[in-house]
Design a protein around this motif. Structure first.
Motif: not given
Lengths: 495, 95
Positions: A316, A368-370, A375, A379, A382, B11, B15, B35, B38, B41, B46
């Motif tokens: 991330v 770019t997405y996260v 979001y 992401y 977190q 996306i 970008a 994704l 990740v 997570l 936390v």
């Protein structure tokens, strides 16, 4: 010609200062080796023959005038991520194939000022994104220990060049393991310093909160010499730290003490010896642990419970920062520009689409997405919280349990075959499973060679507390004083 | 987490990357896999942990607000793909 290439930088420095060899002779020797061997290895993107010989002649003048330091006249390979005035800096990307930087990176300035002689710029994964040096626009680098295998990455060219002794030492950069993993796969000593110790000015940015430059060397002693020249405060890097630095080489204990590590506590994390670690690497590391006990060190079992989140958090944070950093490549001010753009959007999209390779595009898109609306909390925020959990794991071990150094494998396997992992990005990402947490925490760590497996090098990783480079290097040096793994050279390159 | 064809297009647009239609399925697969990785997570506890922006938690250093760089306009323009009269040239933006 004498086999200068089998000598360490420390030995070459001694030979230069005692006038047994000149820098011009040394430089010619290594340039000849590059010409003879690099067509196959592909470790250099650019060889700077004329500049190298001119710098060597100048170094010889300094040595003759008694104005030389320990690195004056020593040839060096620079990773092609560091901007070099007047010499192409490509970052192994089509995007920068035509880019000639108008200034030197601070590290380049510092090494030039020390009188080092740059032989050329080394191949790497494109924008340092990769673990095998297979994403380079200039083609893959081969591992000198086995030409069918990768040298690791992203600093694969630097590692292959030093492993084949085409250069006695090189620079690298490490965002998630890019110095340590190629050092491990090529049988070298590579150090990633504490975040903030070495200036990032003029080092093309990938993930700014993780990137650090450091040495890829034949020994801990050589790494200490180069680190001394690289490290130091730089007002041009807003994250550079202003603090007093030790004399790294003087901190290496060369006394006759046969138990030089009495009082040193080495932590062995159970999470670094689980599933996925190959048996050969496991056994080689276990043998090194036994050697450390013989040197007087105490070993203690430790746990770093959040290790499992390191790779996810990294994928991330690093892509997010990469998508931001690489937005500067727009086809307008420098770098690749597409032909006949119809409008500005077309110019941006096609210049970037043509200029970047597949892995770079993939990471830009993940980032770019996260970071996109809706979001960010799930992401990026977190991941930044998890990053602190990972950092706290280390803090508990270093501060709570009074551990001096954490020891484990650098990579789960020895060098893998070319094309083995190119079709599966996740398998590639997992080759950095033991190195990534260090970058997230900003700690220093090094890799050094231990007993090989089936003729392939194995890297042992030592992780230290913040600014403990001198101690880390000494712990590595003590092992290297009683072993010779770090002096092994692949047979085809020993002569 | 599986991305649709249109997600990848969106996306790539954000970008500013030109991606051809036949490249999209491969990106769909690899981006979805990343994704999913990740996504682990979410499992981390936390609690009240503060996000970590800098490994050593140091504050941004400030410097005096004075000009410290020399004018290097010509050197920077020399490496631009297209420039004229001291300016970067881009396709027409305003009709």
């Amino acid at each position: 010609m004498t086999n200068y290439h089998t000598a360490t930088v420390a030995e070459l420095s001694h030979a230069l200062h005692s006038k047994k060899v000149s820098s011009v002779e040394l430089t010619r020797h290594f340039l000849d080796r590059i010409a003879a061997h690099d067509r196959r290895l592909n470790s250099f993107i650019t060889v700077t023959t004329e500049q190298a010989l001119a710098a060597a002649a100048e170094a010889d003048r300094r040595i003759a005038a008694g104005q030389a330091g320990p690195l004056t006249g020593i040839p060096l390979a620079q990773k092609d991520i560091f901007c070099t005035e007047g010499v192409r800096t490509s970052c192994a990307s089509r995007m920068l194939d035509n880019f000639i930087a108008p200034y030197d990176a601070t590290t380049v300035q510092r090494l030039n000022a020390a009188g080092m002689v740059m032989l050329g710029k080394t191949n790497m994964d494109e924008f340092a994104m990769g673990s095998s040096n297979e994403t380079s626009y200039y083609g893959p680098v081969r591992n000198p220990w086995d030409l069918d295998r990768v040298p690791g990455g992203s600093s694969g060219g630097s590692a292959a060049a030093v492993a084949a002794r085409l250069a006695p030492i090189a620079t690298g950069t490490d965002t998630g393991g890019s110095i340590r993993q190629p050092a491990a796969l090529c049988g070298l000593t590579g150090l990633k310093p504490t975040y903030g110790l070495v200036s990032r000015y003029g080092m093309i940015a990938f993930a700014s909160s993780l990137d650090q430059a450091g040495p890829i060397a034949q020994s801990a002693e050589d790494a200490a010499l180069l680190l001394q020249a690289l490290a130091g405060f730089d007002p041009r890097d807003s994250t550079s730290l202003d603090r007093h630095l030790p004399d790294y080489r003087a901190a290496l204990d060369n006394s006759d003490n046969t138990s030089p590590l009495v009082g040193v506590r080495i932590g062995v994390p159970q999470e670094y010896f689980g599933d996925g670690l190959s048996k050969g690497v496991h056994d080689a590391i276990a043998a090194a642990i036994a050697a450390y006990r013989k040197l007087g060190a105490e070993t203690v079992d430790i746990t770093l419970p959040n290790t499992r989140y390191a790779v996810p958090a990294y994928y991330v944070v690093a892509p997010a920062e990469c998508s931001s950093n690489l937005s500067r490549f727009d086809g307008v001010r420098f770098g690749h520009r597409c032909q006949d753009a119809v409008d500005l959007m077309d110019l941006y999209k096609r210049s970037r689409g043509e200029g970047f390779g597949a892995e770079v595009k993939r990471r830009i898109m993940v980032g770019t997405y996260v970071l996109s609306a809706g979001y960010y909390d799930a992401y990026y925020l977190q991941a930044q919280k998890v990053r602190r959990l990972i950092s706290d794991d280390f803090r508990r071990v270093f501060d709570g349990q009074q551990v001096d150094v954490i020891l484990g494998p650098t990579a789960p396997t020895t060098a893998f075959r070319l094309n083995d992992k190119t079709s599966d990005p996740l398998a590639m990402y997992l080759s950095d499973i033991y190195t990534i947490a260090v970058n997230l925490a900003g700690l220093p760590a090094l890799s050094m060679p231990v007993r090989p497996v089936e003729g392939l090098p194995v890297g042992l990783q030592l992780i230290g507390n913040y600014f403990s480079e001198a101690q880390l290097l000494n712990v590595a040096h003590q092992y290297q004083r009683v072993t010779t793994w770090h002096r092994q050279i692949p047979q085809a390159y020993a002569k | 987490m599986t991305l649709e064809h249109t997600d990848v297009e969106r996306i790539a647009h954000l970008a500013r990357l030109q991606i051809s239609g036949d490249e999209i399925p491969a990106y769909q697969n690899s981006l979805s896999a990343i994704l999913a990785l990740v996504g682990e997570l979410k499992l981390a506890d936390v609690g009240q942990v503060l996000p970590m922006a800098h490994p050593l938690d140091v504050a941004q250093r400030l410097r005096p607000d004075v000009v410290s760089e020399a004018d290097q306009r010509d050197r920077f323009l020399a490496i631009a793909p297209h420039s004229e009269a001291g300016l970067y040239l881009v396709p027409k933006v305003i009709e």
